[in-house]
Design an enzyme around this catalytic site. Structure first.
Site, PDB file in Angstrom:
ATOM      1  N   ALA B 150       0.832  -1.210   0.000  1.00 29.56           N
ATOM      2  CA  ALA B 150       0.000   0.000   0.000  1.00 29.56           C
ATOM      3  C   ALA B 150       0.866   1.260   0.000  1.00 29.56           C
ATOM      4  O   ALA B 150       0.362   2.347  -0.203  1.00 29.56           O
ATOM      5  CB  ALA B 150      -0.932  -0.005   1.211  1.00 29.56           C
ATOM      6  N   LYS B 151       2.143   1.123   0.279  1.00 31.07           N
ATOM      7  CA  LYS B 151       3.119   2.234   0.239  1.00 31.07           C
ATOM      8  C   LYS B 151       2.613   3.468   0.959  1.00 31.07           C
ATOM      9  O   LYS B 151       2.693   4.582   0.449  1.00 31.07           O
ATOM     10  CB  LYS B 151       3.521   2.548  -1.209  1.00 31.07           C
ATOM     11  CG  LYS B 151       4.201   1.364  -1.907  1.00 31.07           C
ATOM     12  CD  LYS B 151       4.775   1.736  -3.246  1.00 31.07           C
ATOM     13  CE  LYS B 151       5.551   0.583  -3.899  1.00 31.07           C
ATOM     14  NZ  LYS B 151       4.761  -0.605  -4.237  1.00 31.07           N
TER      15      LYS B 151
END
Lengths: 306, 306
Positions: B150-151
């Site tokens: 998901a960074k």
């Protein structure tokens, strides 16, 4: 006659709403003549986004021009955290929906922009994301400009998927659940990872705020470092200005804006020089509420949280 | 007798599953003796995370040790995009749920890890996020280690909200909808913005992959630049190693790992020197499938997409 003036070029202050004083946004311009400004906004539609699709709703730039003229330069930030809200909203599974409803109703007709902080909705799982979706719909129906603060960033196809998630209308293949007017994005991975966002924003008349110099205490660890003869934040500003200019070559405002913390007015002044046509989202202002106009020199779009 | 050897220190190659060859993960070690390794893993539980809460499920490090021993070093990446999948899954509102179900069932018992790319689920709106939640539950029930790509990254309280969203068990205040074993995070905003993730990971026995040198063509625009006498990616590696070391001072593997693109083996070799105990997620490997062992020198955790 120029119907508008840049706040950083003139002495007149942007208008302020009488309402929620702790929530603030300022754009880089103000209107000297509302009627002319609105007219100009209408004329500009055809040239801002020559390739963009016909939309049901106004573009980000139109929203900024219209809502700043009507309500001033405030953004209401909605960061729903159960620990911080009154018991009034209840502590069952629906508290977040009630809170968002209440906030939108409170700001309608008083504040022109809302910023949803995605993290707090994600932290509440599917119920939180359902509330975010409902909040976005309600804000749009009220004519409020919607900024989704999600700070997304990833490689090409994945960045395009994020752009589809948050900047693509349902009529063009979006899910219809989380369509915002403007999205915050993270440029760490490089210019190619911003391109899908910029392309999508141009196509659908949306806006972006790219992280440039953030407001947190550790921001300087990377953003204030020199690379060659340039600061990282300056290089980011150059990139943001270039991407915005490519997109809207003959507009006064760029749809690709920047996040510059209001806690760093020195950096803000410098970055404003590099971003003369950008709308700047400047979080962290509430901490400096005791200082009058601490960010005027930045002529930045300010944001603080309700 | 040392029951394990680092792959970067020894000549023996990590084991490979016979199954899905296009999906690959490799950790920085392999087991010379599975029985002893499992025993060591059990002993280690009490010292890896002295402050962490008693969990129903194994920690990230335990999962890595157990599943690498059982299935080898593969990760199956799930990036559901309607345009890329066979018609077999249908094109109605439930296609994504069916696809994720099929993928989990296909890899169960063959691959030890799954990486969900959050963007593709978000692009499908609430239906996509419901499918993500169901996929996470199904993968957990199957004993598969869950990486959520998901960074995420944001300032303090907001980073804590993201950590609550993806790393906090329902029994400790999480929503229970998106609890992963390991999360990818973005360090652009500075070390203080990583701390809430690291604290949460330590508390609940979770893992992190911090972006260090990504696989996209434009990654070098910032990550390969010199700041002072250090490359940005080297400074990030130092930070990742330090944060991991703080968290688990007497473990062999750090729960704070790094993302280093498999497309950049030169950088990978250099960064491995700075990250001797980190698990490295190395995306982009599938593009180099024709080259045998292109990333062995990195001794990296590899990932490619199904």
């Amino acid at each position: 006659m120029a119907p508008w003036k840049r706040a950083d070029a003139g002495a007149t202050q942007p208008r302020r709403p009488g309402g929620i004083q702790q929530c603030a946004i300022r754009t880089s311009f103000h209107f000297a003549d509302r009627k002319n400004a609105i007219w100009i906004s209408r004329i500009k539609v055809s040239v801002f986004f020559p390739g963009r699709q016909r939309m049901e709703f106004p573009s980000w730039i139109e929203l900024v021009e219209r809502n700043v003229a009507k309500f001033g330069d405030l953004v209401a930030g909605i960061d729903p955290s159960l620990a911080d809200i009154p018991e009034f909203f209840g502590h069952d599974g629906q508290w977040i929906e009630r809170f968002v409803d209440f906030m939108i109703e409170s700001i309608e007709g008083r504040v022109g922009f809302v910023k949803f902080q995605s993290a707090y909705f994600e932290a509440c799982g599917l119920a939180g994301l359902t509330a975010l979706s409902a909040g976005i719909r309600k804000a749009r129906a009220a004519g409020i400009g919607i900024i989704l603060d999600a700070k997304r960033g990833d490689i090409g196809a994945t960045a395009a998927a994020y752009a589809r998630a948050y900047l693509t209308p349902a009529s063009a293949g979006g899910s219809g659940d989380f369509e915002a007017d403007c999205l915050t994005v993270n440029p760490l991975m490089g210019p190619d990872t911003l391109e899908p966002f910029v392309e999508c924003a141009n196509c659908f008349g949306k806006g972006l705020f790219v992280l440039c110099r953030t407001s947190n205490p550790g921001a300087g660890w990377l953003q204030d470092k020199m690379t060659g003869n340039r600061l990282v934040s300056d290089r980011l500003a150059d990139l943001i200005a270039a991407m915005g200019a490519d997109a809207n070559s003959d507009s006064r405002l760029n749809a690709v804006g920047a996040v510059v913390g209001a806690t760093v007015p020195h950096e803000g002044r410098r970055l404003r020089q590099l971003l003369p046509r950008s709308i700047i989202l400047a979080p962290g202002l509430e901490r400096r509420a005791e200082t009058p106009q601490p960010f005027t020199p930045c002529a930045a779009t300010r944001q603080a949280t309700c």
